[in-house]
Design a protein around this motif. Structure first.
Motif, PDB file in Angstrom:
ATOM      1  N   VAL A 108      -0.135   9.910   0.154  1.00 34.93           N
ATOM      2  CA  VAL A 108      -1.505   9.673  -0.483  1.00 34.93           C
ATOM      3  C   VAL A 108      -2.629   9.623   0.341  1.00 34.93           C
ATOM      4  O   VAL A 108      -3.537   9.027   0.017  1.00 34.93           O
ATOM      5  CB  VAL A 108      -1.221   8.543  -1.435  1.00 34.93           C
ATOM      6  CG1 VAL A 108      -0.427   8.652  -2.635  1.00 34.93           C
ATOM      7  CG2 VAL A 108      -0.657   7.269  -0.698  1.00 34.93           C
ATOM      8  N   ARG A 109      -2.528   9.432   1.669  1.00 35.13           N
ATOM      9  CA  ARG A 109      -3.589   9.454   2.489  1.00 35.13           C
ATOM     10  C   ARG A 109      -4.807  10.530   2.565  1.00 35.13           C
ATOM     11  O   ARG A 109      -4.397  11.472   1.748  1.00 35.13           O
ATOM     12  CB  ARG A 109      -3.437   9.501   4.051  1.00 35.13           C
ATOM     13  CG  ARG A 109      -2.135   8.099   4.250  1.00 35.13           C
ATOM     14  CD  ARG A 109      -2.152   7.807   5.925  1.00 35.13           C
ATOM     15  NE  ARG A 109      -3.450   6.968   6.121  1.00 35.13           N
ATOM     16  CZ  ARG A 109      -3.883   7.056   7.358  1.00 35.13           C
ATOM     17  NH1 ARG A 109      -3.455   7.586   8.323  1.00 35.13           N
ATOM     18  NH2 ARG A 109      -5.002   6.183   7.626  1.00 35.13           N
ATOM     19  N   SER A 159      -7.733  -0.138   6.576  1.00 39.22           N
ATOM     20  CA  SER A 159      -8.327   0.617   5.497  1.00 39.22           C
ATOM     21  C   SER A 159      -9.458   0.116   4.476  1.00 39.22           C
ATOM     22  O   SER A 159      -9.580  -1.099   4.459  1.00 39.22           O
ATOM     23  CB  SER A 159      -7.065   0.997   4.237  1.00 39.22           C
ATOM     24  OG  SER A 159      -8.028   1.355   3.171  1.00 39.22           O
ATOM     25  N   SER A 165       0.797  -1.232   0.082  1.00 39.60           N
ATOM     26  CA  SER A 165       0.137  -0.039  -0.010  1.00 39.60           C
ATOM     27  C   SER A 165       0.841   1.163  -0.068  1.00 39.60           C
ATOM     28  O   SER A 165       1.856   1.238   0.892  1.00 39.60           O
ATOM     29  CB  SER A 165      -0.947   0.117   1.143  1.00 39.60           C
ATOM     30  OG  SER A 165      -1.751  -0.983   1.233  1.00 39.60           O
ATOM     31  N   ALA A 166       0.653   2.234  -0.918  1.00 39.47           N
ATOM     32  CA  ALA A 166       1.650   3.239  -1.140  1.00 39.47           C
ATOM     33  C   ALA A 166       1.894   4.143   0.265  1.00 39.47           C
ATOM     34  O   ALA A 166       2.715   4.704   0.209  1.00 39.47           O
ATOM     35  CB  ALA A 166       1.024   4.042  -2.427  1.00 39.47           C
ATOM     36  N   ARG A 221      -8.866  14.222   0.705  1.00 35.28           N
ATOM     37  CA  ARG A 221     -10.400  13.481  -0.038  1.00 35.28           C
ATOM     38  C   ARG A 221     -11.057  13.442   1.163  1.00 35.28           C
ATOM     39  O   ARG A 221     -10.721  13.357   2.456  1.00 35.28           O
ATOM     40  CB  ARG A 221     -10.073  12.350  -0.836  1.00 35.28           C
ATOM     41  CG  ARG A 221      -9.501  11.398  -0.064  1.00 35.28           C
ATOM     42  CD  ARG A 221      -8.973  10.161  -1.086  1.00 35.28           C
ATOM     43  NE  ARG A 221      -8.257   9.153  -0.505  1.00 35.28           N
ATOM     44  CZ  ARG A 221      -6.841   9.265  -0.482  1.00 35.28           C
ATOM     45  NH1 ARG A 221      -6.493  10.047  -0.833  1.00 35.28           N
ATOM     46  NH2 ARG A 221      -6.349   8.054   0.135  1.00 35.28           N
ATOM     47  N   CYS A 274      -7.685  -0.914   1.318  1.00 33.45           N
ATOM     48  CA  CYS A 274      -6.705  -1.899   1.319  1.00 33.45           C
ATOM     49  C   CYS A 274      -6.631  -2.816   2.819  1.00 33.45           C
ATOM     50  O   CYS A 274      -5.577  -3.798   2.531  1.00 33.45           O
ATOM     51  CB  CYS A 274      -5.280  -1.130   1.753  1.00 33.45           C
ATOM     52  SG  CYS A 274      -4.854   0.054   0.043  1.00 33.45           S
ATOM     53  N   VAL A 325       0.782   0.741  -4.714  1.00 31.92           N
ATOM     54  CA  VAL A 325      -0.461   0.844  -5.291  1.00 31.92           C
ATOM     55  C   VAL A 325      -1.380   1.942  -4.180  1.00 31.92           C
ATOM     56  O   VAL A 325      -1.411   1.468  -2.999  1.00 31.92           O
ATOM     57  CB  VAL A 325      -1.273  -0.178  -5.696  1.00 31.92           C
ATOM     58  CG1 VAL A 325      -2.675   0.256  -6.258  1.00 31.92           C
ATOM     59  CG2 VAL A 325      -0.526  -0.847  -6.778  1.00 31.92           C
ATOM     60  N   CYS A 326      -1.763   2.850  -4.708  1.00 36.82           N
ATOM     61  CA  CYS A 326      -2.894   3.677  -3.792  1.00 36.82           C
ATOM     62  C   CYS A 326      -4.316   3.637  -4.689  1.00 36.82           C
ATOM     63  O   CYS A 326      -4.241   4.586  -5.654  1.00 36.82           O
ATOM     64  CB  CYS A 326      -2.549   5.055  -3.482  1.00 36.82           C
ATOM     65  SG  CYS A 326      -3.869   6.056  -2.362  1.00 36.82           S
ATOM     66  N   PRO A 327      -5.140   2.850  -4.357  1.00 37.53           N
ATOM     67  CA  PRO A 327      -6.359   2.683  -5.211  1.00 37.53           C
ATOM     68  C   PRO A 327      -7.181   3.865  -5.186  1.00 37.53           C
ATOM     69  O   PRO A 327      -7.850   4.209  -6.154  1.00 37.53           O
ATOM     70  CB  PRO A 327      -6.876   1.318  -4.710  1.00 37.53           C
ATOM     71  CG  PRO A 327      -6.225   0.985  -3.453  1.00 37.53           C
ATOM     72  CD  PRO A 327      -4.912   1.504  -3.295  1.00 37.53           C
ATOM     73  N   GLU A 328      -7.181   4.559  -3.879  1.00 40.17           N
ATOM     74  CA  GLU A 328      -8.170   5.583  -3.998  1.00 40.17           C
ATOM     75  C   GLU A 328      -7.756   6.817  -4.649  1.00 40.17           C
ATOM     76  O   GLU A 328      -8.325   7.310  -5.354  1.00 40.17           O
ATOM     77  CB  GLU A 328      -8.118   6.081  -2.204  1.00 40.17           C
ATOM     78  CG  GLU A 328      -8.984   5.001  -1.412  1.00 40.17           C
ATOM     79  CD  GLU A 328      -8.977   5.361   0.163  1.00 40.17           C
ATOM     80  OE1 GLU A 328      -8.787   6.629   0.248  1.00 40.17           O
ATOM     81  OE2 GLU A 328      -9.320   4.345   0.841  1.00 40.17           O
ATOM     82  N   LYS A 350      -2.216  -1.933   4.104  1.00 38.67           N
ATOM     83  CA  LYS A 350      -2.275  -0.940   5.214  1.00 38.67           C
ATOM     84  C   LYS A 350      -3.625  -1.418   6.074  1.00 38.67           C
ATOM     85  O   LYS A 350      -4.658  -1.680   5.350  1.00 38.67           O
ATOM     86  CB  LYS A 350      -2.684   0.345   4.747  1.00 38.67           C
ATOM     87  CG  LYS A 350      -3.202   1.446   5.658  1.00 38.67           C
ATOM     88  CD  LYS A 350      -2.227   1.802   6.606  1.00 38.67           C
ATOM     89  CE  LYS A 350      -2.955   2.868   7.608  1.00 38.67           C
ATOM     90  NZ  LYS A 350      -3.764   2.339   8.627  1.00 38.67           N
TER      91      LYS A 350
HETATM   92  S1  SF4 Z   1      -4.607   2.657   2.748  1.00 38.66           S
HETATM   93 FE1  SF4 Z   1      -5.515   4.412   1.690  1.00 38.66          FE
HETATM   94  S2  SF4 Z   1      -4.043   5.827   1.434  1.00 38.66           S
HETATM   95 FE2  SF4 Z   1      -3.131   3.963   1.803  1.00 38.66          FE
HETATM   96  S3  SF4 Z   1      -2.656   2.963  -0.170  1.00 38.66           S
HETATM   97 FE3  SF4 Z   1      -4.415   2.192   0.386  1.00 38.66          FE
HETATM   98  S4  SF4 Z   1      -5.980   3.691  -0.413  1.00 38.66           S
HETATM   99 FE4  SF4 Z   1      -3.911   4.409  -0.405  1.00 38.66          FE
END
Ligand code: SF4
Length: 317
Positions: free
Chosen positions: A21-22, A109, A13-14, A58, A112, A46-49, A106
């Motif tokens: 990227v949070r 989440s 998770s990025a 956001r 994630c 990867v940060c899918p959001e 992470k």
């Molecule tokens: S936990 Fe949230 S901020 Fe971290 S990579 Fe996943 S979607 Fe992005």
């Protein structure tokens, strides 16, 4: 073109890899990801959001239970859901990932998290912890054999060891599949994992042995697929001290004509001290290793049991 690289590939998770990227533009500095993992693995973040366009900063999103249907919604506006958008994006993104040997997600989440992610009941407002992030679920569905963990659980010594054993096993399996003579490499793979399998799951060990004995050039593809499914299931088990002592006794059998009474008694003492959890497994294993260094045995030297992954990846004692 070959997909093989010279070290394991892991997804992360990025936000755990110092990427801001949070939802609030911050990141979480995870020492294991940024130190040990960066040294031993190629990391793919990867940060899918963010990647699906939710932006930084956001609104906070969460999993919500609408009469048994789990939706991904905005916390402040739960009627507005982005479940389908996240599912669609996840499918597309996962299909573009390189072959991975593991994934660190992470924790907690809604996108994630892999374990016990909070889910809010839309009627009662109560939270339970039986959710899984939508991206994480899509990854697990697409790649059920790839080991996944959440960063929080990796602070547990046993869980971290088990995750790393599976990452390296997955990586060695990909190496095996790319080898010039896959049939021979398949047999060698099984041979070198025998002691680990004996410790983890004796019944799977015997079943896997029968599959290897029955393999030939014609049935290789089918058998090796079945083998790998059962192998990774067995690898996910964490053996008891008693199971490890059984393997150590088995190892002692290879030394029975080489050691004198005093050396054997010393080893047996350490096995019992380990069984009682008064020392870590490293102590009897180092003593065994010391004797095998003096009395070389090719079969034992090839076993991954003594070092299934680089020891620098473990938590400090
Ligand atoms: S936990 Fe949230 S901020 Fe971290 S990579 Fe996943 S979607 Fe992005």
């Amino acid at each position: 073109m070959s997909d093989l690289t010279d070290r394991p590939q892991i997804g992360v998770s990025a936000c755990l890899a110092r990427q801001p990227v949070r939802f609030d533009g911050c990141f979480i500095s995870n020492p294991f990801v940024n130190n040990e993992c960066s040294t031993f693995f190629d990391i793919h973040t990867v940060c899918p959001e963010v990647e699906m366009g939710l932006g930084i900063p956001r609104q906070v999103i969460q999993l919500r239970d609408f009469d048994g249907e789990i939706r991904l919604v905005y916390s402040k506006d739960p009627e507005k859901q982005i479940t389908h958008e996240m599912r669609e994006y996840s499918e597309r993104r996962i299909n573009c990932l390189p072959p991975l040997d593991g994934y660190i997600f992470k924790k907690d989440s809604p996108s994630c998290g892999t374990h016990k992610v909070p889910v809010k009941n839309n009627k009662t407002g109560m939270r339970n912890r039986n959710g899984i992030g939508i991206f994480a679920q899509a990854f697990k569905d697409r790649y059920p054999q790839v080991p996944t963990e959440d960063e929080g659980r990796l602070n547990d010594k046993g869980i971290r060891e088990n995750f790393l054993e599976r990452v390296y096993a997955h990586y060695r399996w990909r190496q095996m599949a790319e080898a010039e003579n896959p049939l021979k490499s398949f047999r060698d793979f099984h041979r070198n994992y025998k002691l680990i399998l004996m410790a983890k799951d004796n019944s799977a060990y015997r079943q896997l042995g029968r599959m290897v004995a029955s393999v030939n050039n014609k049935n290789f593809t089918g058998i090796s697929e079945q083998y790998f499914r059962l192998f990774m299931q067995a690898m996910s088990k964490i053996p008891s001290h008693g199971h490890h002592v059984n393997v150590m006794m088995h190892l002692l059998g290879y030394l029975k004509d080489k050691l004198d009474k005093k050396d054997k008694a010393e080893l047996l003492d350490w096995f019992e001290i380990y069984r009682e959890d008064r020392v870590s497994r490293v102590t009897p294993l180092m003593l065994l290793q010391h004797h095998f260094n003096r009395h070389q045995n090719d079969y034992i030297a090839d076993q991954y049991y003594f070092s299934p992954f680089p020891s620098k990846l473990m938590l400090p004692v």
